[in-house]
Design a protein around this motif. Sequence first.
Motif, short mmCIF file in Angstrom:
data_model
loop_
_atom_site.label_atom_id
_atom_site.label_comp_id
_atom_site.label_asym_id
_atom_site.label_seq_id
_atom_site.Cartn_x
_atom_site.Cartn_y
_atom_site.Cartn_z
N LEU A 64 52.55 3.29 57.71
CA LEU A 64 51.15 1.86 57.06
C LEU A 64 50.93 1.13 56.03
CD1 LEU A 64 48.86 5.70 57.97
CD2 LEU A 64 49.95 3.22 59.41
N ARG A 65 51.37 1.26 54.42
CA ARG A 65 51.82 0.47 53.97
C ARG A 65 52.50 -0.57 54.34
NH1 ARG A 65 49.08 4.66 53.61
NH2 ARG A 65 49.71 6.20 52.36
N LYS A 66 53.17 -0.36 55.45
CA LYS A 66 54.34 -2.08 55.10
C LYS A 66 53.43 -2.61 56.63
CE LYS A 66 58.03 0.78 53.89
NZ LYS A 66 59.74 1.64 54.43
N PRO A 67 54.07 -4.08 56.61
CA PRO A 67 53.18 -4.66 58.25
C PRO A 67 54.02 -4.03 59.42
CG PRO A 67 54.38 -6.35 56.35
CD PRO A 67 54.77 -4.91 55.76
N HIS B 239 37.38 14.93 52.41
CA HIS B 239 37.84 15.87 52.92
C HIS B 239 39.10 16.61 51.93
CE1 HIS B 239 37.37 14.34 57.41
NE2 HIS B 239 36.32 14.84 56.55
N PHE B 240 40.18 17.28 51.93
CA PHE B 240 40.27 18.35 51.13
C PHE B 240 42.15 17.44 50.95
CE2 PHE B 240 39.25 22.63 51.76
CZ PHE B 240 38.21 22.34 51.19
N SER B 241 42.52 17.03 52.09
CA SER B 241 43.36 16.15 51.94
C SER B 241 43.73 14.65 51.59
CB SER B 241 44.28 15.78 53.16
OG SER B 241 43.04 14.59 54.01
N GLY B 242 42.60 14.16 51.02
CA GLY B 242 42.02 13.43 51.04
C GLY B 242 40.99 12.76 51.44
N THR B 243 41.04 11.16 50.61
CA THR B 243 40.05 10.07 50.82
C THR B 243 40.47 8.92 50.99
OG1 THR B 243 38.02 9.73 51.60
CG2 THR B 243 38.12 10.30 49.31
N SER C 48 49.12 12.89 58.32
CA SER C 48 49.84 13.35 57.24
C SER C 48 50.95 13.09 56.73
CB SER C 48 49.15 14.73 57.26
OG SER C 48 50.54 14.97 57.64
N GLY C 49 51.22 13.26 55.30
CA GLY C 49 52.70 12.96 54.55
C GLY C 49 53.54 12.28 54.37
#
Length: 425
Positions: free
Chosen positions: A241-244, A321-325, A234-235
Motif C-alpha cells: 500500500l506504500r507503493k503506487p 484500535h490496538f494494532s495502530g491507527t 496486517s504486518g
Amino acid sequence: MNNHSYIKSTRVKIPVKLLIKAVVTLSCIAIITISTPLLGQREVPLYDWEEVENAAKGKTIYFYAWGGSEVINDYIKWAGTRVKDLYGITLKHVKIKDISQTVNKILAEKKAGNTAEGNVDLVWINGENFKNMKDNKLLYGPFTNALPNDKYLAKKQNITMTIDFSEPVEGMEAPWGMAKFVFIADSARVKKFPENILDLLAYAKKNPGQFTYPRPPNFHGTTFLKQALIEILSGSGQEVLRKPVASKQQFLAVTRPLWGYLDQLHPVLWKAGKTFPQNLDFQHQLLDEGEISITFSFNPNTAENRVLNNEFPKTVRTYVHFSGTIGNTHFLGIPFNAKNKEAALITINYLLSAEAQARKSNPKIWGDPTVLNIDILADEDQKHFSEIKRSKAVLSDADLGKTLLETHASWTDAIEKEWAARYSQ
C-alpha cells in the motif's frame, strides 16, 4: 511590492540587491545552503526576512481551505485578525468543499499561461492533492527551510511531516497540523470498545444500525476504508500500500478482503447501509441524537471539543484500535503563480508560531494537534501549551498508540472508484 527589480522563476523570486549580497558573501551562503539540504538535494532558497515582511505589508491573500467546520472557520478568522495586526496582511478565507477543485483551478491557470497572477495565494493540502500539485509543478518552493519558525517543527519525531502519503515533501509544503484517526463511542451505550476492525464488525452485527461512515469520496469515509484495509492486511502485507497501484488486477487482489468485509458490514449499518452520511458533521449529529453509538474523527480532540459545545453527550470517550491507527500531517502550500508569495510566506510562518499553534491545539478552540516540538520552545512559548487542560473524553498522546502510515495516494483514488462501482445507489 517594493519598486526594486526582481529576477523571477517559477520556483523563487529574489531581489537583485540580495543577489549582490550573495556574490559578496558567497562563501557564507555556500555554507548555509549545504548545511540545510532538503530531500532530493534541492537548494534552499535564501531570504532576507525583513525584506519579505516589507513586501508583504498591505497585501491581501486568498487562502483556499476546506470550509466545512465552523470551529475551523472561526480559527482561520482569528488568525486573519492576527496577521492583519502584526503584519498588515489581509487574509481572505475562500471556503472550499473539495480542495481538488482548487488544484484543478490552478492547473487551468497554468494551461492558460497565467504564471504570475493566480487567484490562489495559499492552499490547505495533503495527500493526493499535494502529489497532483507537485507532479504538475503547481507549487512554489522549496520554501520551508527559509521560514524562521521551521526550526521548531517536530520533523525528526514525525516522519509524516517529511513524507506525505508516501510522497516526499521536499520543502514544497509546510506542516500545519497533525491528524490521527480515532474512534469515539458513547460509553453509556458501548460497554466494551472494539479492539480492532473485526471487533467493530462483531459489534455492528450485535447492535444493528449503531455504526456508519460517510459516503466516499468524502475524505473521512475513505480514511475509514483505508484503516480497515490496513488492519485486515496486517504486518508485511501492508507494504504494498506504500507503493503506487501497479495494475487493476493487483488492486483487486489486494483489496478483495476489504470488499468482503464491507459486504458483511453494510447490512448492519445505520439505515441498513442503504444510505450514508454525506459528511462527518452529519455523522456526529447522529451520535449526539442517539441514532448511532460509535463515530470517528481524524482529530484526536474532537470529542472534547464537541462536549464543550454541547454537541456530544458527556459520556463520550475516545479510543483507538490496538494494532495502530492512521496518522498524517496536513500542510500549507503556495501555488507557483500566487500573486502575493511574500504575504503567504509571512502568514505561514505566523501559523507556525507558538501562539497560533497553541490556540489551534486547544480543544476549546479547534483541538488540532501541534506540529511544533514543544520541548525546544522558549519557556514563555511552552507555557501556551502547558496551560491547556484536557478532559477524560480524549486520550493522552501516549495512549494514541502506534501510527499507521497512509497509503500511497494512488490507492485512495482507486479505492473510491471501486467503492462507487460496488455500492453507489
